[in-house]
Design a protein around this motif. Sequence first.
Motif, PDB file in Angstrom:
ATOM      1  N   ILE A 259       0.841  -1.209   0.000  1.00  0.00           N
ATOM      2  CA  ILE A 259       0.000   0.000   0.000  1.00  0.00           C
ATOM      3  C   ILE A 259       0.869   1.249   0.000  1.00  0.00           C
ATOM      4  CG2 ILE A 259      -1.605   1.361   1.407  1.00  0.00           C
ATOM      5  CD1 ILE A 259      -2.882  -1.284   2.276  1.00  0.00           C
ATOM      6  N   GLN A 260       1.935   1.230   0.807  1.00  0.00           N
ATOM      7  CA  GLN A 260       2.833   2.381   0.851  1.00  0.00           C
ATOM      8  C   GLN A 260       3.517   2.594  -0.506  1.00  0.00           C
ATOM      9  OE1 GLN A 260       6.455   2.268   3.347  1.00  0.00           O
ATOM     10  NE2 GLN A 260       5.623   4.068   4.384  1.00  0.00           N
ATOM     11  N   ASN A 261       3.915   1.495  -1.146  1.00  0.00           N
ATOM     12  CA  ASN A 261       4.537   1.593  -2.470  1.00  0.00           C
ATOM     13  C   ASN A 261       3.574   2.176  -3.503  1.00  0.00           C
ATOM     14  OD1 ASN A 261       7.024   0.608  -1.708  1.00  0.00           O
ATOM     15  ND2 ASN A 261       6.572  -1.501  -2.274  1.00  0.00           N
ATOM     16  N   VAL A 262       2.321   1.710  -3.473  1.00  0.00           N
ATOM     17  CA  VAL A 262       1.322   2.223  -4.410  1.00  0.00           C
ATOM     18  C   VAL A 262       1.058   3.706  -4.156  1.00  0.00           C
ATOM     19  CG1 VAL A 262      -1.134   2.123  -4.982  1.00  0.00           C
ATOM     20  CG2 VAL A 262       0.191   0.025  -4.905  1.00  0.00           C
ATOM     21  N   SER A 263       1.002   4.102  -2.878  1.00  0.00           N
ATOM     22  CA  SER A 263       0.787   5.513  -2.552  1.00  0.00           C
ATOM     23  C   SER A 263       1.937   6.360  -3.081  1.00  0.00           C
ATOM     24  CB  SER A 263       0.657   5.690  -1.032  1.00  0.00           C
ATOM     25  OG  SER A 263      -0.474   5.004  -0.539  1.00  0.00           O
ATOM     26  N   LEU A 264       3.165   5.866  -2.919  1.00  0.00           N
ATOM     27  CA  LEU A 264       4.328   6.584  -3.441  1.00  0.00           C
ATOM     28  C   LEU A 264       4.256   6.681  -4.962  1.00  0.00           C
ATOM     29  CD1 LEU A 264       7.122   7.862  -3.173  1.00  0.00           C
ATOM     30  CD2 LEU A 264       8.103   5.558  -3.128  1.00  0.00           C
ATOM     31  N   HIS A 265       3.889   5.572  -5.598  1.00  0.00           N
ATOM     32  CA  HIS A 265       3.770   5.551  -7.059  1.00  0.00           C
ATOM     33  C   HIS A 265       2.726   6.569  -7.531  1.00  0.00           C
ATOM     34  CE1 HIS A 265       3.896   3.821 -11.082  1.00  0.00           C
ATOM     35  NE2 HIS A 265       2.583   3.765 -11.071  1.00  0.00           N
ATOM     36  N   GLU A 266       1.592   6.623  -6.835  1.00  0.00           N
ATOM     37  CA  GLU A 266       0.529   7.554  -7.219  1.00  0.00           C
ATOM     38  C   GLU A 266       0.974   9.007  -7.027  1.00  0.00           C
ATOM     39  OE1 GLU A 266      -2.713   6.268  -4.801  1.00  0.00           O
ATOM     40  OE2 GLU A 266      -3.383   4.746  -6.242  1.00  0.00           O
ATOM     41  N   ARG A 267       1.720   9.262  -5.933  1.00  0.00           N
ATOM     42  CA  ARG A 267       2.210  10.627  -5.708  1.00  0.00           C
ATOM     43  C   ARG A 267       3.199  11.048  -6.799  1.00  0.00           C
ATOM     44  NH1 ARG A 267       2.347   9.116  -0.198  1.00  0.00           N
ATOM     45  NH2 ARG A 267       4.601   8.779  -0.283  1.00  0.00           N
ATOM     46  N   LEU A 268       4.074  10.109  -7.185  1.00  0.00           N
ATOM     47  CA  LEU A 268       5.040  10.418  -8.236  1.00  0.00           C
ATOM     48  C   LEU A 268       4.340  10.702  -9.563  1.00  0.00           C
ATOM     49  CD1 LEU A 268       7.883   7.822  -7.530  1.00  0.00           C
ATOM     50  CD2 LEU A 268       7.949  10.287  -7.156  1.00  0.00           C
ATOM     51  N   LEU A 269       3.309   9.905  -9.872  1.00  0.00           N
ATOM     52  CA  LEU A 269       2.563  10.139 -11.106  1.00  0.00           C
ATOM     53  C   LEU A 269       1.856  11.491 -11.072  1.00  0.00           C
ATOM     54  CD1 LEU A 269       0.962   6.650 -11.849  1.00  0.00           C
ATOM     55  CD2 LEU A 269       2.903   7.720 -12.990  1.00  0.00           C
ATOM     56  N   LYS A 270       1.309  11.834  -9.907  1.00  0.00           N
ATOM     57  CA  LYS A 270       0.631  13.122  -9.768  1.00  0.00           C
ATOM     58  C   LYS A 270       1.615  14.270  -9.950  1.00  0.00           C
ATOM     59  CE  LYS A 270      -2.391  15.690  -6.612  1.00  0.00           C
ATOM     60  NZ  LYS A 270      -3.070  15.676  -5.282  1.00  0.00           N
ATOM     61  N   GLN A 271       2.802  14.137  -9.340  1.00  0.00           N
ATOM     62  CA  GLN A 271       3.820  15.174  -9.494  1.00  0.00           C
ATOM     63  C   GLN A 271       4.283  15.271 -10.942  1.00  0.00           C
ATOM     64  OE1 GLN A 271       6.852  14.096  -6.690  1.00  0.00           O
ATOM     65  NE2 GLN A 271       5.669  14.756  -4.914  1.00  0.00           N
ATOM     66  N   GLU A 272       4.407  14.109 -11.585  1.00  0.00           N
ATOM     67  CA  GLU A 272       4.836  14.114 -12.985  1.00  0.00           C
ATOM     68  C   GLU A 272       3.800  14.819 -13.859  1.00  0.00           C
ATOM     69  OE1 GLU A 272       6.226  10.989 -16.489  1.00  0.00           O
ATOM     70  OE2 GLU A 272       5.611  10.255 -14.519  1.00  0.00           O
ATOM     71  N   ARG A 273       2.511  14.557 -13.604  1.00  0.00           N
ATOM     72  CA  ARG A 273       1.464  15.228 -14.380  1.00  0.00           C
ATOM     73  C   ARG A 273       1.497  16.743 -14.152  1.00  0.00           C
ATOM     74  NH1 ARG A 273      -1.597  10.512 -13.007  1.00  0.00           N
ATOM     75  NH2 ARG A 273      -2.382  11.557 -11.139  1.00  0.00           N
ATOM     76  N   LYS A 274       1.747  17.145 -12.903  1.00  0.00           N
ATOM     77  CA  LYS A 274       1.800  18.576 -12.598  1.00  0.00           C
ATOM     78  C   LYS A 274       2.993  19.225 -13.296  1.00  0.00           C
ATOM     79  CE  LYS A 274       1.712  21.813  -8.726  1.00  0.00           C
ATOM     80  NZ  LYS A 274       1.664  21.957  -7.244  1.00  0.00           N
ATOM     81  N   LEU A 275       4.145  18.535 -13.264  1.00  0.00           N
ATOM     82  CA  LEU A 275       5.328  19.064 -13.952  1.00  0.00           C
ATOM     83  C   LEU A 275       5.098  19.152 -15.453  1.00  0.00           C
ATOM     84  CD1 LEU A 275       8.181  17.205 -12.029  1.00  0.00           C
ATOM     85  CD2 LEU A 275       7.645  19.648 -11.933  1.00  0.00           C
ATOM     86  N   GLN A 276       4.371  18.173 -16.000  1.00  0.00           N
ATOM     87  CA  GLN A 276       4.081  18.199 -17.430  1.00  0.00           C
ATOM     88  C   GLN A 276       3.179  19.368 -17.786  1.00  0.00           C
ATOM     89  OE1 GLN A 276       5.499  16.177 -19.790  1.00  0.00           O
ATOM     90  NE2 GLN A 276       4.548  17.660 -21.161  1.00  0.00           N
ATOM     91  N   GLU A 277       2.206  19.645 -16.906  1.00  0.00           N
ATOM     92  CA  GLU A 277       1.321  20.792 -17.129  1.00  0.00           C
ATOM     93  C   GLU A 277       2.117  22.090 -17.120  1.00  0.00           C
ATOM     94  OE1 GLU A 277      -1.654  20.590 -14.144  1.00  0.00           O
ATOM     95  OE2 GLU A 277      -2.646  18.815 -14.981  1.00  0.00           O
ATOM     96  N   LEU A 278       3.058  22.206 -16.157  1.00  0.00           N
ATOM     97  CA  LEU A 278       3.893  23.407 -16.096  1.00  0.00           C
ATOM     98  C   LEU A 278       4.776  23.518 -17.339  1.00  0.00           C
ATOM     99  CD1 LEU A 278       4.979  23.304 -12.331  1.00  0.00           C
ATOM    100  CD2 LEU A 278       3.340  24.869 -13.389  1.00  0.00           C
ATOM    101  N   SER A 279       5.287  22.385 -17.790  1.00  0.00           N
ATOM    102  CA  SER A 279       6.125  22.392 -18.993  1.00  0.00           C
ATOM    103  C   SER A 279       5.318  22.822 -20.207  1.00  0.00           C
ATOM    104  CB  SER A 279       6.720  20.992 -19.213  1.00  0.00           C
ATOM    105  OG  SER A 279       7.507  20.951 -20.371  1.00  0.00           O
ATOM    106  N   ASN A 280       4.068  22.345 -20.288  1.00  0.00           N
ATOM    107  CA  ASN A 280       3.207  22.747 -21.410  1.00  0.00           C
ATOM    108  C   ASN A 280       2.921  24.250 -21.383  1.00  0.00           C
ATOM    109  OD1 ASN A 280       3.095  20.089 -22.272  1.00  0.00           O
ATOM    110  ND2 ASN A 280       1.161  19.661 -21.236  1.00  0.00           N
TER     111      ASN A 280
END
Length: 285
Positions: free
Chosen positions: A165-186
Motif C-alpha cells: 500500500i505504501q509503495n502504491v501511494s508513493l507511485h501515485e504521488r510520483l505520477l501526480k507530481q509528474e502530471r503537474k510538472l508536465q502541465e507546467l512544462s506545457n
Amino acid sequence: MKMLRVFRCGSFDYQAIFSRHIAELRTLKSRESLLNRALESLRTIFDVDDACILLKEDKLYVLKATRGTVQAHVNLPADAPLVHYLIHGDAPLGRDELADSRFELDRAFLLKDFVNLKAAILLPLIIDGDLLGIIALGTPAGRPSFNHEEKELLALFTYEIAIAIQNVSLHERLLKQERKLQELSNLKNTFIANMTHELTTPLHHMIGLAQALADGGDGEVNAEQHQHLETIARAGEHLLALHRTVLDLSRLEIKCEKNEHSSDYGRAPAVAGGRGCSEEHGRRR
C-alpha cells in the motif's frame, strides 16, 4: 483440507503459496486492484468469509474494499479506542481477546466495532509506527479462533500488504507530481511559442527601421544620429540572438523530456522490495 492444516502436516509447500501471493501484490500499481487482491488472498489462504480494508483519510479510517457482507458505510474515527489498541499493540487483535482485563474500560466500544465490521480478528497495517489502515476478517460459524501460529502468519502477510500500500501511494504521488510538472512544462512551451511571435515580429521591424534610417532612407542623418541608429540595430540583433538561444534550449528540453518518457521514468521505487517477508517482519518486531 485447509492450507494451514496442510502446512502443519508438512505435506504441502505452504510457504511457496504464501510467497507467491506476496510477490503478486508487489507488482500491482493500482490501489483498488491491490486492496481487492489482498482481500482475495486473505480469504483464500486463511479461510475467512467476510473481509474488509479501512485506510486512513484525515481523521477517519474509511472502508475502501470489502468482501462478504460488511456494509460500505462502516468507518472508524482515528481517535477510537480500537485504533489506540491496534497502534500500541502492533499485532492482530482477536475478538476472543476482549475478555482480557486490559480492555475492560473500552470493551463495549470494541465489541461494537467488531460487530459492525463483522470481524473475528483485526489486523493493523503499520509502517514505522504509523497505522495506515485496518484489515477486518470474519470467520465461518463454528470455526475455532485463530491460534498463535495463524496470528503470526497473518501479521507477516498484513505487514507485506502495508508495504505494498505504501509503495502504491508513493507511485501515485510520483505520477501526480509528474502530471503537474508536465502541465507546467506545457504552459512554459505555450508561453515561449507566444513569445516567439510577440518578440520576433517587432524586433525585426525595429532593426529594419533603424537600418533604413541609418542608410538615409528617410533623409540624410548626421554622424551622431547614425551612431544612435546603429546602436539600436545592434541591440535588436542581440535580443534576437538571445531569443534564438532560449528557443534552442526549449527544444532541447522538450527532446530530453520525450526521451525520459520513453524510458522507465514513471516507475516508483519499492519501499522494501527484494527482502523476504519474514526478515522484514522480524526486524520490525
